[in-house]
Design an enzyme around this catalytic site. Structure first.
Site, short mmCIF file in Angstrom:
data_model
loop_
_atom_site.label_atom_id
_atom_site.label_comp_id
_atom_site.label_asym_id
_atom_site.label_seq_id
_atom_site.Cartn_x
_atom_site.Cartn_y
_atom_site.Cartn_z
N GLY A 104 3.64 1.49 9.03
CA GLY A 104 3.61 2.80 9.15
C GLY A 104 2.97 3.33 10.05
N ASN A 142 8.51 12.33 3.84
CA ASN A 142 8.57 11.86 2.40
C ASN A 142 8.31 12.08 0.88
OD1 ASN A 142 5.33 11.83 4.16
ND2 ASN A 142 4.67 11.11 2.16
N GLN A 158 10.61 6.75 6.66
CA GLN A 158 11.33 7.49 5.48
C GLN A 158 12.60 7.35 6.08
OE1 GLN A 158 10.85 7.34 2.90
NE2 GLN A 158 8.17 7.39 2.63
N SER A 199 9.10 1.22 8.78
CA SER A 199 7.42 0.25 8.64
C SER A 199 8.42 -0.27 7.97
CB SER A 199 7.32 1.15 7.20
OG SER A 199 6.23 0.07 6.39
N HIS A 212 8.89 -1.99 4.45
CA HIS A 212 8.70 -1.97 3.57
C HIS A 212 9.71 -1.00 2.46
CE1 HIS A 212 5.22 0.89 1.61
NE2 HIS A 212 4.95 0.31 3.42
N THR A 224 -1.94 -13.04 16.20
CA THR A 224 -0.61 -14.23 15.88
C THR A 224 -0.12 -13.58 14.61
OG1 THR A 224 -2.42 -16.35 15.30
CG2 THR A 224 0.07 -16.11 14.57
N CYS A 239 -4.59 13.47 -8.68
CA CYS A 239 -5.48 13.73 -9.42
C CYS A 239 -7.49 13.74 -8.64
CB CYS A 239 -5.45 12.99 -11.33
SG CYS A 239 -6.90 13.85 -12.60
#
Ligand code: PLP
Length: 383
Positions: A72, A152, A180, A200, A202, A238, A326
């Protein structure tokens, strides 16, 4: 790790067995370079074409419009930077929103340093872009409008169809970050007037480090990576054959199961939201109740710290995420939660659960029960 309850599918998803099985030959015996002219290479090239077709079928577009990337982030960078290169004579103005992913926002900030002007549209308290703001921001020198299909963090679905309609009367390209959304909700770029679309692998049960950019057929962005002639000379290097094959399989499955999975997740999502809102005092739903991704549950528990809750849930075997990070000892609410106007206390108590087709009702029940216990325990300590 097998006993984990995984509710962080907006972060990543596990690859399915079918995806893995489709990839294995290309990690072993089918190792040919797709650019080689002997059979072993030709087989790999054919596998790439199959994956391109599988993705094109989901988007109802020509496979020649699909360009493989590393994910993405690369697709977003290519769409935005490529447009500025292609359209440098037409203008230097870009429109986006305040709740985009950093792959968009940081690319825009990079371009601002190079002299581009970027308008960051406000969103309302549900995370929706207002059409009147977009119309007002459009200028003759606007070369690109980049608005995500689904957020997201809070899962809000942007009015992509309306945006596409507005932009039909303007020369600006319309890019959508659909990382998403692809495979979760129907999205057909030609019908919706989308010129460029990022996705994307994954996020829809394919492997990591792999994605694609859809480009409208008559709009070809200049090459982003320079070198060999791969991807019709537009993206050198490639190809990641095994991952692309896996992404193709994942896309085909996601496309076929889209309606069924969306209905399943939506029911589970609404059940989870209902339990959280009715059983944990002061829970606040972030984002839109109805216009949200089927698997997205994002709540705030005011007065508590999201990161602490994530860690405590983790110790109970539950994976989810918070809406803050954080940084140097201070918990900073995300730009998305700030963009919808949450005050810092509510934003710091944000928790995101993102469900998949594999999430079971019993897992939702276990998670809500554990969260209830944790909240009670923390509130007792605070009083
Ligand atoms: N855009 C959105 C909306 C995302 O959610 C993500 C990842 O979380 C990205 C872009 C980046 O995708 P990738 O991890 O494939 O680089």
């Amino acid at each position: 790790m097998d006993n984990n309850i995984y509710m962080d599918c907006a972060a990543t998803t596990p690859i399915s067995d079918e995806v893995l099985q489709s990839m294995l030959p290309y990690l072993k015996e089918e190792y040919g370079n797709p650019s080689s002219i002997y059979d072993l290479g030709v087989d790999s090239a054919a596998a790439l074409q199959r994956a391109r077709q599988q993705i094109a079928d989901v988007l109802a577009c020509d496979p020649a419009s699909i360009f493989f990337t590393s994910g993405g982030t690369e697709s977003d960078n290519w769409a935005i930077i490529g447009t500025t290169e292609l359209r440098k004579e037409q203008g230097r103005h870009i429109i986006t929103t305040k709740l985009e992913h950093h792959a968009i926002l940081h690319t825009c900030e990079y371009l601002e340093k190079k002299g581009y002007e970027v308008t960051y549209l406000d969103v309302d308290e549900l995370g929706m872009v207002k059409m009147e703001h977009l119309i007002k921001a459009l200028r003759p020198d606007t070369i690109l409008v980049s608005i995500m299909s689904a957020n997201n963090e809070i899962g809000t679905l942007e009015p992509i169809q309306q945006i596409g309609r507005i932009l039909r009367g303007h020369s600006a390209f319309f890019h959508t970050d659909a990382v998403q959304a692809f495979g979760q909700i129907p999205i057909q770029p030609i019908e919706l007037g989308i010129d460029l679309l990022s996705a994307s692998s994954h996020k829809f049960h394919g492997p990591k480090g792999c994605g694609f950019l859809y480009m409208r057929k008559d709009l070809l962005l200049p090459s982003f990576l320079h070198g060999g002639k791969q991807e019709s000379g537009r993206r050198a290097g490639t190809e990641n054959v095994a991952s692309i094959v896996g992404m193709g399989t994942a896309a085909e499955i996601a496309g076929k199961e889209l309606v069924k999975n969306a209905q399943y997740k939506q029911k589970l999502r609404d059940y989870m939201i209902h339990r959280l809102e009715t059983e944990i005092p002061y829970v606040h739903l972030n984002g839109s109740r109805y216009r949200r991704l089927p698997g997205n549950v994002n709540i705030s528990i005011p007065g508590l710290d999201g990161e602490t809750l994530v860690l405590m849930l983790d110790s109970e075997g539950i994976c989810c995420s918070s809406g803050s990070a954080c940084t140097s000892g201070q918990t900073e609410p995300s730009h998305v939660l700030r963009s919808i106007g949450l005050d810092d206390e509510v934003a710091r108590g944000a928790l995101r659960f993102t469900l998949s087709k594999n999430t079971k009702k019993s897992e939702v029940d276990y998670t809500v029960n554990k969260l209830k216990e944790i909240v009670q325990q923390l509130r007792k300590m605070h009083n």
